[in-house]
Enzyme design. Structure first.
Site, PDB file in Angstrom:
ATOM      1  N   THR A   1     -46.974 -70.749 -20.101  1.00  0.00           N
ATOM      2  CA  THR A   1     -48.061 -70.415 -19.164  1.00  0.00           C
ATOM      3  C   THR A   1     -49.286 -69.904 -19.932  1.00  0.00           C
ATOM      4  O   THR A   1     -50.243 -69.445 -19.329  1.00  0.00           O
ATOM      5  CB  THR A   1     -47.604 -69.332 -18.156  1.00  0.00           C
ATOM      6  OG1 THR A   1     -47.089 -68.222 -18.911  1.00  0.00           O
ATOM      7  CG2 THR A   1     -46.529 -69.846 -17.223  1.00  0.00           C
TER       8      THR A   1
ATOM      9  N   ASP B   1     -52.466 -69.780 -22.959  1.00  0.00           N
ATOM     10  CA  ASP B   1     -53.717 -70.467 -23.206  1.00  0.00           C
ATOM     11  C   ASP B   1     -53.553 -71.702 -24.104  1.00  0.00           C
ATOM     12  O   ASP B   1     -54.132 -72.756 -23.842  1.00  0.00           O
ATOM     13  CB  ASP B   1     -54.615 -69.451 -23.928  1.00  0.00           C
ATOM     14  CG  ASP B   1     -56.054 -69.766 -23.751  1.00  0.00           C
ATOM     15  OD1 ASP B   1     -56.441 -70.044 -22.611  1.00  0.00           O
ATOM     16  OD2 ASP B   1     -56.783 -69.761 -24.763  1.00  0.00           O
TER      17      ASP B   1
ATOM     18  N   ALA C   1     -50.909 -73.590 -24.591  1.00  0.00           N
ATOM     19  CA  ALA C   1     -50.216 -74.674 -23.889  1.00  0.00           C
ATOM     20  C   ALA C   1     -51.214 -75.402 -22.995  1.00  0.00           C
ATOM     21  O   ALA C   1     -51.275 -76.641 -22.970  1.00  0.00           O
ATOM     22  CB  ALA C   1     -49.064 -74.114 -23.070  1.00  0.00           C
TER      23      ALA C   1
ATOM     24  N   ASP D   1     -51.323 -75.271 -39.113  1.00  0.00           N
ATOM     25  CA  ASP D   1     -52.680 -74.841 -39.419  1.00  0.00           C
ATOM     26  C   ASP D   1     -53.525 -75.945 -38.808  1.00  0.00           C
ATOM     27  O   ASP D   1     -53.594 -77.053 -39.357  1.00  0.00           O
ATOM     28  CB  ASP D   1     -52.912 -74.765 -40.931  1.00  0.00           C
ATOM     29  CG  ASP D   1     -54.301 -74.240 -41.241  1.00  0.00           C
ATOM     30  OD1 ASP D   1     -55.263 -74.735 -40.614  1.00  0.00           O
ATOM     31  OD2 ASP D   1     -54.445 -73.344 -42.076  1.00  0.00           O
ATOM     32  N   HIS D   2     -54.134 -75.669 -37.670  1.00  0.00           N
ATOM     33  CA  HIS D   2     -54.699 -76.792 -36.916  1.00  0.00           C
ATOM     34  C   HIS D   2     -55.859 -77.475 -37.657  1.00  0.00           C
ATOM     35  O   HIS D   2     -56.200 -78.617 -37.356  1.00  0.00           O
ATOM     36  CB  HIS D   2     -55.070 -76.392 -35.476  1.00  0.00           C
ATOM     37  CG  HIS D   2     -56.352 -75.632 -35.361  1.00  0.00           C
ATOM     38  ND1 HIS D   2     -56.455 -74.301 -35.623  1.00  0.00           N
ATOM     39  CD2 HIS D   2     -57.591 -76.030 -35.003  1.00  0.00           C
ATOM     40  CE1 HIS D   2     -57.692 -73.907 -35.441  1.00  0.00           C
ATOM     41  NE2 HIS D   2     -58.416 -74.948 -35.050  1.00  0.00           N
TER      42      HIS D   2
ATOM     43  N   GLU E   1     -68.956 -70.323 -36.511  1.00  0.00           N
ATOM     44  CA  GLU E   1     -68.724 -70.350 -35.065  1.00  0.00           C
ATOM     45  C   GLU E   1     -69.852 -69.635 -34.349  1.00  0.00           C
ATOM     46  O   GLU E   1     -70.391 -68.652 -34.873  1.00  0.00           O
ATOM     47  CB  GLU E   1     -67.422 -69.628 -34.732  1.00  0.00           C
ATOM     48  CG  GLU E   1     -66.209 -70.303 -35.299  1.00  0.00           C
ATOM     49  CD  GLU E   1     -64.950 -69.652 -34.767  1.00  0.00           C
ATOM     50  OE1 GLU E   1     -64.501 -70.057 -33.686  1.00  0.00           O
ATOM     51  OE2 GLU E   1     -64.456 -68.739 -35.414  1.00  0.00           O
TER      52      GLU E   1
ATOM     53  N   HIS F   1     -57.061 -71.498 -42.782  1.00  0.00           N
ATOM     54  CA  HIS F   1     -57.923 -72.684 -42.712  1.00  0.00           C
ATOM     55  C   HIS F   1     -58.780 -72.870 -43.975  1.00  0.00           C
ATOM     56  O   HIS F   1     -58.899 -73.961 -44.516  1.00  0.00           O
ATOM     57  CB  HIS F   1     -58.864 -72.607 -41.518  1.00  0.00           C
ATOM     58  CG  HIS F   1     -58.175 -72.280 -40.226  1.00  0.00           C
ATOM     59  ND1 HIS F   1     -56.936 -72.779 -39.909  1.00  0.00           N
ATOM     60  CD2 HIS F   1     -58.548 -71.506 -39.170  1.00  0.00           C
ATOM     61  CE1 HIS F   1     -56.587 -72.330 -38.711  1.00  0.00           C
ATOM     62  NE2 HIS F   1     -57.546 -71.555 -38.249  1.00  0.00           N
TER      63      HIS F   1
HETATM   64  C1  BG6 Z   1     -58.398 -70.126 -34.973  1.00  0.00           C
HETATM   65  C2  BG6 Z   1     -58.920 -68.722 -35.056  1.00  0.00           C
HETATM   66  O1  BG6 Z   1     -57.347 -70.311 -35.880  1.00  0.00           O
HETATM   67  O2  BG6 Z   1     -59.442 -71.052 -35.261  1.00  0.00           O
HETATM   68  C3  BG6 Z   1     -60.087 -68.532 -34.118  1.00  0.00           C
HETATM   69  O3  BG6 Z   1     -57.876 -67.813 -34.719  1.00  0.00           O
HETATM   70  C4  BG6 Z   1     -61.144 -69.584 -34.339  1.00  0.00           C
HETATM   71  O4  BG6 Z   1     -60.641 -67.230 -34.261  1.00  0.00           O
HETATM   72  C5  BG6 Z   1     -60.529 -70.975 -34.348  1.00  0.00           C
HETATM   73  O5  BG6 Z   1     -62.083 -69.486 -33.286  1.00  0.00           O
HETATM   74  C6  BG6 Z   1     -61.551 -72.017 -34.772  1.00  0.00           C
HETATM   75  O6  BG6 Z   1     -61.005 -73.297 -34.613  1.00  0.00           O
HETATM   76  P1  BG6 Z   1     -61.927 -74.583 -34.368  1.00  0.00           P
HETATM   77  O7  BG6 Z   1     -60.984 -75.731 -34.353  1.00  0.00           O
HETATM   78  O8  BG6 Z   1     -62.616 -74.355 -33.069  1.00  0.00           O
HETATM   79  O9  BG6 Z   1     -62.900 -74.619 -35.505  1.00  0.00           O
END
Ligand code: BG6
Length: 518
Positions: free
Chosen positions: A22, A24, A26, A190-191, A229, A253
């Site tokens: 439930t 964010d 997901a 690590d997206h 950001e 990252h």
């Molecule tokens: C996350 C951080 O890993 O990456 C956030 O916890 C950050 O604080 C986010 O906003 C940024 O990801 P992206 O893909 O929007 O650059």
């Protein structure tokens, strides 16, 4: 290798067991990702999702949540009246679960078995923990005692950052997980590694005779990595105030981007070989040995009130759930050195921050200047060549070279050749989570971080955190909407460089030559 994996996934299917159903993550990322994978035929009908969270939710309510998330965040939109939508969403089942209740995991196992039988899934289970890391250890051991790992097929664990707060806490967390799962079953997300252009770094480097021969300290003057950001901390003040930019962005990252830029070509395109090469880079990072070294090479800042897109925004210290006296950094910049043969003497300048003027992820490779020989002796102001990887928001690369202005005798102009990958109208690039979820389901761990990478990154970052923990007088305030403290510019100026303008802020004198996919 991946063709076989793709086929195996379709044939034997997968049950996604999703903790934090439930939450964010997901809703914003995982349901849309599963839907895209299904729409693109990467998942066959042999899949199901078992959503788990504390809250009570009926099956219908859960289906409504999934629909709402897809309508808002997915690349593909849905017509809920369409029978294909029903076929998709009926595979989503919800079970309320308290993760401390070990007995409930026995019931969870029964339900998992029923779903596998119903959808002809060959006992393959992907456990996704979209949960606070404090719960990881407990969940792992309950999964084991509840019999969920005794399934017929494979089982894998996907976990989200933060992976610890420092090296000792990360080690503890890792031990807890490894009591139950083996390293090759653990997929640490690590997206950034799922982003299309980050994955493209390898290809651009290793598949082009143009670049690889130049990829070293003979030809490269410096590398600049910006992860900026525009947002503040939004509703995450509670977490962020204990983390800060160093732990939130740099440990993971940012250092991952450094490894992608600096690693040697792997001998095979095998996940372990690639990760071995990344580990070598992390081992070669020059560790800071004193607080003075940290102070002169690492800049931390925190935003105060300022203007973003013409609107006033509050200071970090006034954000919700942030300590009004907080000394947490919302900006981080550093000069990172990679002490190996290839990179000796080439600075990697990195910076990240909240409330900066643009949202962008970009890597700039600045090449050394050509010798000022007889031919160009009168031109000491030639711009250096740049190779720029644009990761976000637009995707592509551009190259800046010098050329003669047509019709002139000696006027030399910088020309930018721009390949915009995300400009094509029909290109609908998969989201990072989509790619990573697919990789985890098909068993490709290339773009997930292995434990030794995580540990080495913490070792590097811990030295900075230690130097910062006593005296905080180097924390510099910057206005929201600015590029952070001046000291971050000074870091480059003293070496004779400057930050190159990033996405959307290119230099006006450059002549643009566009190249777009047909
Ligand atoms: C996350 C951080 O890993 O990456 C956030 O916890 C950050 O604080 C986010 O906003 C940024 O990801 P992206 O893909 O929007 O650059």
């Amino acid at each position: 290798m991946n063709d076989n994996r793709n086929e195996a996934l379709k044939q034997s299917g997968v049950l996604f067991v999703l903790f934090g159903a439930t939450g964010d993550l997901a809703s914003r990322k995982l349901y849309p990702a599963i839907y895209s994978l299904y729409r693109e035929g990467k998942l066959s009908d042999k899949f199901a999702v078992l959503g788990l969270a504390r809250r009570q939710r009926t099956r219908e309510e859960f289906h409504q949540d999934v629909l709402a998330s897809i309508q808002e965040f997915a690349r593909f939109k849905v017509n809920p009246e369409d029978p294909s939508w029903q076929k998709f969403v009926e595979r989503f089942t919800y079970m309320p679960l308290n993760t401390n209740d070990a007995e409930a995991f026995g019931r969870l196992n029964e339900l998992a078995g029923e779903l596998e039988q119903k959808y002809r899934i060959a006992g393959n289970r992907l456990f996704y923990l979209a949960l606070a890391p404090e719960l990881f250890g407990n969940v792992a051991s309950n999964l084991k005692s509840g019999g969920l790992l005794d399934c017929e097929g494979w089982h894998r664990l996907v976990i989200e950052k933060p992976f610890g707060y420092d090296l000792p806490s990360a080690e503890k967390l890792n031990e807890q997980i490894q009591e139950v799962f083996q390293e090759q079953e653990i997929y640490r997300i690590d997206h950034y590694l799922g982003k299309e252009m980050v994955q493209n770094i390898d290809v651009i480097r290793f598949a082009n005779a143009f670049f690889e021969p130049l990829w070293n300290n003979k030809y490269i003057a410096n590398i600049q990595i910006t992860l900026s950001e525009t947002v503040g901390v939004e509703e995450r003040g509670g977490y962020y105030d204990h983390s800060g930019a160093l732990r939130d962005m740099a440990q993971n990252h940012m250092l991952q981007m450094v490894t992608m830029m600096a690693m040697e070509p792997p001998s095979r395109m095998h996940p372990e070989d690639i990760r071995d090469e990344k580990v070598k880079v992390l081992k070669a990072l020059r560790a800071f040995t004193s607080s003075e070294e940290v102070r002169s090479n690492v800049i931390r800042g925190q935003y105060i009130e300022g203007m973003m897109k013409g609107k006033p925004v509050p200071a970090y210290r006034s954000e919700d759930k942030v300590d009004p006296q907080s000394t947490t950094e919302t900006f981080f910049a550093a000069k990172v050195l990679v002490d190996n043969f290839r990179w000796a003497g080439v600075p990697f300048y990195v910076r990240t921050g909240k409330r900066l003027p643009v949202k962008t992820t970009e890597v700039v490779v600045e090449f050394k200047k050509v010798p000022e020989n007889v031919y160009l002796a009168s031109r000491t102001d030639l711009a250096p060549n740049l190779l720029v990887f644009r990761v976000n928001p637009s995707e592509g690369i551009y190259i800046k070279i010098n050329a003669k202005q047509p019709g002139s005798d000696w006027t030399i102009l910088p020309i930018a050749m721009d390949f915009c990958q995300s400009c094509g109208v029909d290109l609908n690039t998969p989201e990072a989570y989509e790619r990573l979820l697919f990789d985890a389901a098909r068993g490709d761990s290339t773009y997930f971080t292995r434990w030794d990478e995580v540990a080495l990154a913490w070792r590097y970052v811990d030295r900075i955190a230690q130097a910062w923990s006593g005296d905080k007088t180097d924390l510099q305030l910057y206005a929201a909407g600015s590029w952070g403290p001046d000291a971050a510019n000074e870091l480059l100026h003293r070496d004779g460089f400057h930050w190159w303008p990033v996405n959307g802020q290119e230099e006006s004198e450059v002549v643009w030559v566009e190249s777009r996919p047909q």
